[in-house]
Design a protein around this motif. Structure first.
Motif, PDB file in Angstrom:
ATOM      1  N   PHE A 142       0.850  -1.180   0.000  1.00 35.79           N
ATOM      2  CA  PHE A 142       0.000   0.000   0.000  1.00 35.79           C
ATOM      3  C   PHE A 142       0.888   1.232   0.000  1.00 35.79           C
ATOM      4  N   ALA A 143       0.408   2.263  -0.706  1.00 36.35           N
ATOM      5  CA  ALA A 143       1.232   3.454  -0.902  1.00 36.35           C
ATOM      6  C   ALA A 143       1.419   4.234   0.386  1.00 36.35           C
ATOM      7  N   LYS A 144       0.365   4.333   1.208  1.00 26.87           N
ATOM      8  CA  LYS A 144       0.469   5.079   2.457  1.00 26.87           C
ATOM      9  C   LYS A 144      -0.503   4.504   3.474  1.00 26.87           C
ATOM     10  N   LEU A 145      -0.254   4.795   4.724  1.00 24.28           N
ATOM     11  CA  LEU A 145      -1.123   4.312   5.781  1.00 24.28           C
ATOM     12  C   LEU A 145      -2.474   5.024   5.722  1.00 24.28           C
ATOM     13  N   ALA A 146      -3.531   4.277   6.023  1.00 27.78           N
ATOM     14  CA  ALA A 146      -4.868   4.870   6.120  1.00 27.78           C
ATOM     15  C   ALA A 146      -4.993   5.626   7.438  1.00 27.78           C
ATOM     16  N   GLU A 147      -5.852   6.639   7.468  1.00 29.04           N
ATOM     17  CA  GLU A 147      -6.007   7.444   8.672  1.00 29.04           C
ATOM     18  C   GLU A 147      -6.476   6.618   9.861  1.00 29.04           C
ATOM     19  N   GLY A 148      -7.247   5.568   9.604  1.00 32.12           N
ATOM     20  CA  GLY A 148      -7.718   4.712  10.694  1.00 32.12           C
ATOM     21  C   GLY A 148      -6.600   4.046  11.470  1.00 32.12           C
ATOM     22  N   VAL A 149      -5.445   3.856  10.840  1.00 34.50           N
ATOM     23  CA  VAL A 149      -4.288   3.253  11.527  1.00 34.50           C
ATOM     24  C   VAL A 149      -3.842   4.151  12.675  1.00 34.50           C
ATOM     25  N   TYR A 150      -3.835   5.447  12.446  1.00 31.67           N
ATOM     26  CA  TYR A 150      -3.481   6.392  13.507  1.00 31.67           C
ATOM     27  C   TYR A 150      -4.634   6.539  14.511  1.00 31.67           C
ATOM     28  N   THR A 151      -5.857   6.586  13.980  1.00 29.95           N
ATOM     29  CA  THR A 151      -7.007   6.815  14.849  1.00 29.95           C
ATOM     30  C   THR A 151      -7.177   5.709  15.873  1.00 29.95           C
ATOM     31  N   VAL A 152      -6.943   4.461  15.473  1.00 29.91           N
ATOM     32  CA  VAL A 152      -7.145   3.364  16.430  1.00 29.91           C
ATOM     33  C   VAL A 152      -6.135   3.447  17.569  1.00 29.91           C
ATOM     34  N   GLU A 153      -4.943   3.947  17.279  1.00 30.34           N
ATOM     35  CA  GLU A 153      -3.950   4.141  18.338  1.00 30.34           C
ATOM     36  C   GLU A 153      -4.436   5.191  19.336  1.00 30.34           C
ATOM     37  N   ALA A 154      -4.975   6.292  18.811  1.00 28.39           N
ATOM     38  CA  ALA A 154      -5.499   7.341  19.683  1.00 28.39           C
ATOM     39  C   ALA A 154      -6.710   6.847  20.473  1.00 28.39           C
ATOM     40  N   LEU A 155      -7.568   6.059  19.840  1.00 31.53           N
ATOM     41  CA  LEU A 155      -8.758   5.549  20.525  1.00 31.53           C
ATOM     42  C   LEU A 155      -8.399   4.633  21.687  1.00 31.53           C
ATOM     43  N   MET A 156      -7.365   3.856  21.537  1.00 29.84           N
ATOM     44  CA  MET A 156      -6.963   2.968  22.631  1.00 29.84           C
ATOM     45  C   MET A 156      -6.434   3.786  23.814  1.00 29.84           C
ATOM     46  N   ASP A 157      -5.761   4.896  23.524  1.00 32.89           N
ATOM     47  CA  ASP A 157      -5.326   5.791  24.612  1.00 32.89           C
ATOM     48  C   ASP A 157      -6.540   6.391  25.327  1.00 32.89           C
ATOM     49  N   ILE A 158      -7.547   6.796  24.550  1.00 33.88           N
ATOM     50  CA  ILE A 158      -8.757   7.360  25.147  1.00 33.88           C
ATOM     51  C   ILE A 158      -9.487   6.306  25.976  1.00 33.88           C
ATOM     52  N   ALA A 159      -9.570   5.087  25.452  1.00 34.30           N
ATOM     53  CA  ALA A 159     -10.255   4.009  26.171  1.00 34.30           C
ATOM     54  C   ALA A 159      -9.599   3.743  27.520  1.00 34.30           C
ATOM     55  N   ARG A 160      -8.273   3.775  27.552  1.00 38.96           N
ATOM     56  CA  ARG A 160      -7.573   3.587  28.832  1.00 38.96           C
ATOM     57  C   ARG A 160      -7.861   4.752  29.777  1.00 38.96           C
ATOM     58  N   GLU A 161      -7.875   5.967  29.236  1.00 41.06           N
ATOM     59  CA  GLU A 161      -8.139   7.134  30.067  1.00 41.06           C
ATOM     60  C   GLU A 161      -9.513   7.054  30.716  1.00 41.06           C
ATOM     61  N   TYR A 162     -10.510   6.592  29.957  1.00 40.08           N
ATOM     62  CA  TYR A 162     -11.883   6.541  30.461  1.00 40.08           C
ATOM     63  C   TYR A 162     -12.252   5.158  31.011  1.00 40.08           C
ATOM     64  N   GLN A 163     -11.275   4.248  31.044  1.00 42.12           N
ATOM     65  CA  GLN A 163     -11.469   2.903  31.590  1.00 42.12           C
ATOM     66  C   GLN A 163     -12.670   2.221  30.949  1.00 42.12           C
ATOM     67  N   LEU A 164     -12.643   2.197  29.618  1.00 44.42           N
ATOM     68  CA  LEU A 164     -13.746   1.642  28.847  1.00 44.42           C
ATOM     69  C   LEU A 164     -13.209   0.620  27.854  1.00 44.42           C
ATOM     70  N   GLU A 165     -13.893  -0.473  27.713  1.00 50.54           N
ATOM     71  CA  GLU A 165     -13.493  -1.523  26.789  1.00 50.54           C
ATOM     72  C   GLU A 165     -14.063  -1.226  25.403  1.00 50.54           C
ATOM     73  N   LEU A 166     -13.199  -1.288  24.377  1.00 48.12           N
ATOM     74  CA  LEU A 166     -13.608  -1.111  22.983  1.00 48.12           C
ATOM     75  C   LEU A 166     -13.153  -2.348  22.210  1.00 48.12           C
ATOM     76  N   PRO A 167     -13.940  -3.420  22.212  1.00 47.11           N
ATOM     77  CA  PRO A 167     -13.464  -4.705  21.673  1.00 47.11           C
ATOM     78  C   PRO A 167     -13.056  -4.665  20.205  1.00 47.11           C
ATOM     79  N   ILE A 168     -13.858  -4.019  19.362  1.00 48.95           N
ATOM     80  CA  ILE A 168     -13.523  -4.012  17.934  1.00 48.95           C
ATOM     81  C   ILE A 168     -12.279  -3.174  17.691  1.00 48.95           C
ATOM     82  N   CYS A 169     -12.230  -2.000  18.294  1.00 49.53           N
ATOM     83  CA  CYS A 169     -11.042  -1.150  18.145  1.00 49.53           C
ATOM     84  C   CYS A 169      -9.797  -1.876  18.671  1.00 49.53           C
TER      85      CYS A 169
END
Length: 321
Positions: free
Chosen positions: A264-291
């Motif tokens: 693939f020519a470049k990373l999709a934006e979702g690759v970065y977003t899922v990293e940020a979402l996991m940080d948010i999930a830890r901050e709010y102590q919430l499980e995001l199974p699909i992410c």
């Protein structure tokens, strides 16, 4: 009105084309050395559309911003803070209305794009987001769609909807900026998951992905202080057809290519977003199974089929818990 579009890739060039089409004066900016800008200057065309001669092209950022009453920004979400460092050197930003036409969350902080704008340019700078379903390839073929504009202040939202509404795009007023931004960004992660299912020939599971993915994000938005129902609107669920099923979706295609071992020519934006979402999930102590599953496959290099099937082996529970 005078509209400057900052960023001349696929969506930036579309926004310039669209703004001119509905009667605005338009200037399109690209960075010095941009091959997208060079191609447009040489031929007025890219692989998606042809720009009319009335759209002015420039690589002078100060000129573009000074020209505009409304400034549309369409660049990589991860480049926004750095870009704001350039913008903050320019005068009279408080007199402009800014519209962010990209989706994402900042990795390392998990911050929303309007938060970055406020931190870098000041809270007095008026900023909205423009998100929702649609592909450039469809719009230029005169296929209409619905989208949403959201801002912290409803007056700005209404001003921008009035400026950009047309028979090609019907706009709705976004009433929950936080939920709109989180939902729009997280939609790209669901697009990665959908592409992975396609790559494994599990496309029939995308219905379950749609239902459970939307529910997963509704819990997060509510925990963060937004309206849990926002995720069921145009910014997230409404964009699923364009992201989970369309051959034009960059995130879906990336997920499929990742599974099938294609380059693939470049990373999709979702690759970065899922990293940020996991940080948010830890901050709010919430499980995001699909992410968490997408994160494990892409960032922790877990076996894709095994990780995706684990989602269907989770404990039984009430659907709306």
């Amino acid at each position: 009105m005078k509209i400057a579009v900052l960023g001349c890739g696929r969506w930036g060039s579309f926004h310039a084309w669209y703004a001119q089409r509905i009667g605005h004066q338009v200037m399109l900016w690209g960075r010095k050395g941009s091959h997208h800008l060079a191609d447009l200057q040489a031929t007025r065309k890219n692989e998606y559309l042809t720009l009319p001669d009335t759209v002015e092209l420039t690589d002078d950022l100060a000129k573009a911003v000074a020209f505009a009453e409304i400034v549309i920004i369409s660049i990589s979400a991860q480049k926004l803070r750095e870009f704001c460092q350039q913008l903050k050197e320019l005068p009279h930003l408080q007199q402009k209305r800014f519209v962010l036409c990209m989706k994402g969350l900042e990795i390392g902080t998990g911050k929303r794009l309007t938060t970055i704008m406020a931190e870098e340019l000041g809270t007095e700078v008026r900023t909205a987001v423009w998100v929702g379903p649609g592909h450039v390839q469809d719009f230029v073929r005169e296929i209409p769609n619905c989208m949403v504009i959201a801002a912290k202040e409803m007056q700005l939202t209404k001003e921008l909807v009035a400026a950009f509404a047309s028979p090609l795009i019907r706009f709705y007023y976004g009433e929950d900026l936080l939920g709109t931004e989180i939902g729009a960004a997280a939609k790209n992660v669901m697009g990665l998951a959908a592409g992975m299912l396609d790559g494994l020939n599990y496309s029939s599971l995308k219905g379950a992905l749609m239902a459970r993915g939307t529910r997963e994000l509704s819990r997060l938005i509510e925990k963060m202080g937004g309206d849990k129902m926002t995720v069921y609107g145009l910014s997230h669920l409404g964009d699923y057809e364009a992201t989970l099923f369309s051959p034009f979706s960059h995130n879906r295609c990336f997920g499929e290519d990742f599974i099938r071992g294609r380059s693939f020519a470049k990373l999709a934006e979702g690759v970065y977003t899922v990293e940020a979402l996991m940080d948010i999930a830890r901050e709010y102590q919430l499980e995001l199974p699909i992410c968490a599953t997408v994160y494990a496959i892409i960032h922790e290099h877990k076996e894709p089929q095994e990780e995706l099937l684990k989602l269907f082996l989770r404990d039984n529970k009430a659907e709306l818990e």
